[in-house]
Design a protein around this motif. Structure first.
Motif: not given
Length: 313
Positions: A97-115
């Motif tokens: 069920p996460r698949r439709p948002r997977i592109w957003r999860f990717r972006i959030e991954d990068l932000t999480r790395v910076l945080d």
């Protein structure tokens, strides 16, 4: 700078140093379904180290792209490689069920790395306190380039063509975008139906970036030819450079790793050119030094049999 100093600076920028690496470093990721795994690679010595956050292409992981990650780390950068949910190492199911948002999860991954820079620093022995938090770049290949581009200011258009949320990050000062797909108006029917997030606007992608495209990269997702991959350069404002690689396909000669299934145009020479020019570009864009960028561009222009063409605006 005197000629002797210029030569010394170029020599130092090109000389590799010992690299240390730690993986997986785990960052807590509430709401993601599982925590985020990151690989940290860094020079064994030195301080005020600039940072590159790298986003992998579809199906890859923190273990890929050694030709780039190891090269950058050996030349003074700390390279942070998160493993996105689409990685084959995670077994992400098609019906998840996460698949439709997977592109957003990717972006959030990068932000999480910076945080989580402080946590990532502490994960590698003797690395804490050696990062320069004011000199940060993002990089990515293919889907990873699209992911990284949003932190530089690119935005996804909705079904009415209206730019969506601004997910740019002021901490990011430069980018290297490798085989970044072009405008969504040119998607095939299959791509338009299955990848609605592949409708970018580059109008607000103002952060400095080097865009790398292969002139033989014929995507099954586009109705256009390889020039589709030059859209991020031609359609974005600000300080941009475009490296067009002659004869290169989507793997750009093997940046994900040599002798892998995705590398259909293996060329160590092309990879070496990307290594050298991307390093020189980032050192200039992050205000470390500019001699290497000029030297690399001059060498490419003077080569009687060049591997590519570099242009800037």
């Amino acid at each position: 700078m005197p000629d002797s100093d210029t030569a010394n600076a170029q020599k130092m920028a090109a000389a590799p140093t010992t690299v240390v690496s730690a993986k997986p470093v785990v960052l807590s990721a509430p709401g993601r379904g599982e925590d985020l795994q990151v690989r940290v690679s860094a020079p064994a010595t030195g301080g005020d180290l600039p940072v590159i956050v790298f986003s992998h292409g579809f199906g890859w992981s923190m273990n890929g792209y050694a030709p780039l990650a190891d090269f950058w780390a050996a030349r003074g950068f700390v390279v942070l490689q998160p493993t996105h949910l689409d990685s084959r190492t995670l077994g992400f199911a098609a019906e998840d069920p996460r698949r439709p948002r997977i592109w957003r999860f990717r972006i959030e991954d990068l932000t999480r790395v910076l945080d989580g820079l402080d946590i990532l620093e502490a994960s590698v022995p003797d690395l804490a306190g050696r990062l320069d938090h004011d000199r940060i770049a993002v990089a990515g290949h293919s889907w990873g380039a699209q992911t990284a581009s949003t932190l530089l200011g690119a935005r996804v258009l909705d079904s009415d063509g209206v730019p969506g949320e601004d997910m740019s990050d002021a901490r990011v000062k430069a980018g290297v975008l490798l085989a970044l797909t072009g405008l969504g108006d040119d998607l095939t029917p299959f791509a338009a139906e299955n990848f609605p997030f592949m409708r970018p606007s580059f109008d607000s992608m103002t952060t400095s970036a080097l865009i790398v495209a292969g002139d033989n990269d014929q995507s099954p997702l586009s109705t256009r030819g390889p020039d589709w991959f030059t859209d991020p350069y031609t359609c974005s404002p600000g300080n941009k450079s475009l490296l067009t690689l002659f004869g290169a396909e989507h793997s750009l000669g093997g940046i994900a790793g040599y002798e892998v299934a995705e590398t259909t145009d293996e060329s160590p020479a092309r990879v070496a050119l990307i290594q050298q020019l991307s390093t020189a570009y980032l050192r200039s864009a992050l205000h470390i030094e500019d001699t290497g960028r000029r030297a690399a561009a001059t060498a490419l222009e003077e080569d009687p049999n060049p591997l590519g063409k570099l242009q800037s605006k």
